[in-house]
Design an enzyme around this catalytic site. Structure first.
Site, PDB file in Angstrom:
ATOM      1  N   PRO A 236      48.461  18.498 -20.542  1.00  0.00           N
ATOM      2  CA  PRO A 236      47.140  18.816 -20.529  1.00  0.00           C
ATOM      3  C   PRO A 236      46.360  17.410 -19.747  1.00  0.00           C
ATOM      4  O   PRO A 236      45.277  17.324 -19.154  1.00  0.00           O
ATOM      5  CB  PRO A 236      46.582  18.984 -21.586  1.00  0.00           C
ATOM      6  CG  PRO A 236      47.758  19.373 -22.526  1.00  0.00           C
ATOM      7  CD  PRO A 236      48.831  18.749 -21.827  1.00  0.00           C
TER       8      PRO A 236
ATOM      9  N   GLU B 163      53.174  18.194 -30.872  1.00  0.00           N
ATOM     10  CA  GLU B 163      51.967  17.281 -30.347  1.00  0.00           C
ATOM     11  C   GLU B 163      52.359  16.692 -28.930  1.00  0.00           C
ATOM     12  O   GLU B 163      51.215  15.925 -28.683  1.00  0.00           O
ATOM     13  CB  GLU B 163      51.719  16.320 -31.475  1.00  0.00           C
ATOM     14  CG  GLU B 163      51.137  16.848 -32.773  1.00  0.00           C
ATOM     15  CD  GLU B 163      50.058  17.691 -32.827  1.00  0.00           C
ATOM     16  OE1 GLU B 163      48.927  17.064 -32.161  1.00  0.00           O
ATOM     17  OE2 GLU B 163      49.835  18.763 -33.044  1.00  0.00           O
TER      18      GLU B 163
ATOM     19  N   ARG C 185      56.570  31.054  -3.940  1.00  0.00           N
ATOM     20  CA  ARG C 185      56.165  32.106  -2.993  1.00  0.00           C
ATOM     21  C   ARG C 185      55.660  31.472  -1.708  1.00  0.00           C
ATOM     22  O   ARG C 185      55.306  32.194  -0.518  1.00  0.00           O
ATOM     23  CB  ARG C 185      54.608  32.657  -3.795  1.00  0.00           C
ATOM     24  CG  ARG C 185      53.743  31.976  -4.010  1.00  0.00           C
ATOM     25  CD  ARG C 185      52.568  32.556  -4.947  1.00  0.00           C
ATOM     26  NE  ARG C 185      52.139  34.047  -4.351  1.00  0.00           N
ATOM     27  CZ  ARG C 185      51.097  34.137  -3.433  1.00  0.00           C
ATOM     28  NH1 ARG C 185      50.754  32.960  -2.554  1.00  0.00           N
ATOM     29  NH2 ARG C 185      50.974  35.342  -2.938  1.00  0.00           N
TER      30      ARG C 185
END
Length: 250
Positions: free
Chosen positions: A97, A124, A162
């Site tokens: 994150p 964590e 892709r």
């Protein structure tokens, strides 16, 4: 292209390795995906890969040592697959994150790599020292928290694979997707001509390719302005697009 994924849940990756466009690329030998379980590099009977954090606090932290061994093994596999490890052609990417947000311009730089080693965190997070020593880049797929890095790793692989040559049935399909040119995609239609009283725009039935291209571009503009105005603010039209926009104003 080579991918090594380090995860304590290797079974999750059967979804991407065995199905869809990516699965087909794996079967055809265009993509090599190896999933490495760091539990295989532990030394205790419980195959433990996590411990309580120093300083206290909730949750557990993934330990550096088994992850280090897994990364070194991944680099060995990458070398055998022909990746240029020494010159950064197969970076270690931590799905986090705290990382740089995944975007189409970022994805566009990745098919030129030999491969990637994807590190999936859990709990964590990962001991910071492991990240400092081995991680080349941190990538996030959005400003929200997931239970682990496995799904982000699959998102990253799908978006990169892709774009590789000859992966898609029609290479133009990848080039015309949302975000590739900085705008959202235009509407798509197929049979039947009438669906609950809604008909296909007549321009798409005209066979006039120049008019169709103009219509599609202007629909992209309308959608982007309405749904993602920040993308529109950063969009720079080419010469033809600028002319179409001027015709719209007139």
């Amino acid at each position: 292209m080579f991918f090594a994924v380090i995860s304590i849940l290797p079974e999750m990756f059967s979804a991407i390795k065995e199905y869809g466009i990516v699965g087909r690329a794996v079967k055809n030998g265009q993509v090599n995906i190896q999933v490495i379980n760091p539990r295989n590099f532990t030394t205790d009977n419980y195959k433990r890969i996590d411990e309580r954090p120093f300083g206290g606090g909730p949750g557990m932290v993934m330990m550096a040592e088994p992850l280090e061994k897994a990364i070194l093994y991944a680099k060995e596999l990458a070398g055998r697959a022909g990746c240029d490890i020494q010159n950064g052609r197969c970076p270690v990417v931590y799905l986090s994150p705290q990382g740089k947000t995944l975007s189409e311009p970022l994805v566009a730089t990745m098919p030129n790599l030999d491969g990637m080693i994807l590190l999936c965190g859990r709990y964590e997070g990962i001991d910071e020292r492991l990240i400092t020593c081995y991680v080349d880049q941190e990538i996030s797929i959005g400003d929200y928290v997931l239970t682990g890095g496995e799904l982000p790793a699959m998102v990253l692989m799908d978006s990169v694979i892709r774009r590789l040559p000859k992966i898609m049935g029609d290479d133009l399909s990848a080039e015309q997707d949302s975000f590739v040119d900085g705008l959202l995609d235009y509407p798509h239609y197929t049979k039947p001509l009438d669906f609950h009283g809604q008909t296909v725009p007549s321009v798409l039935l005209s066979g006039h390719h120049a008019n169709i291209n103009k219509w599609r571009f202007l629909e992209q503009v309308k959608r982007t302005k309405a749904r993602r105005p920040e993308l529109w603010q950063n969009f720079i039209p080419n010469k033809q697009q600028a002319k179409w926009l001027k015709d719209l104003e007139d």
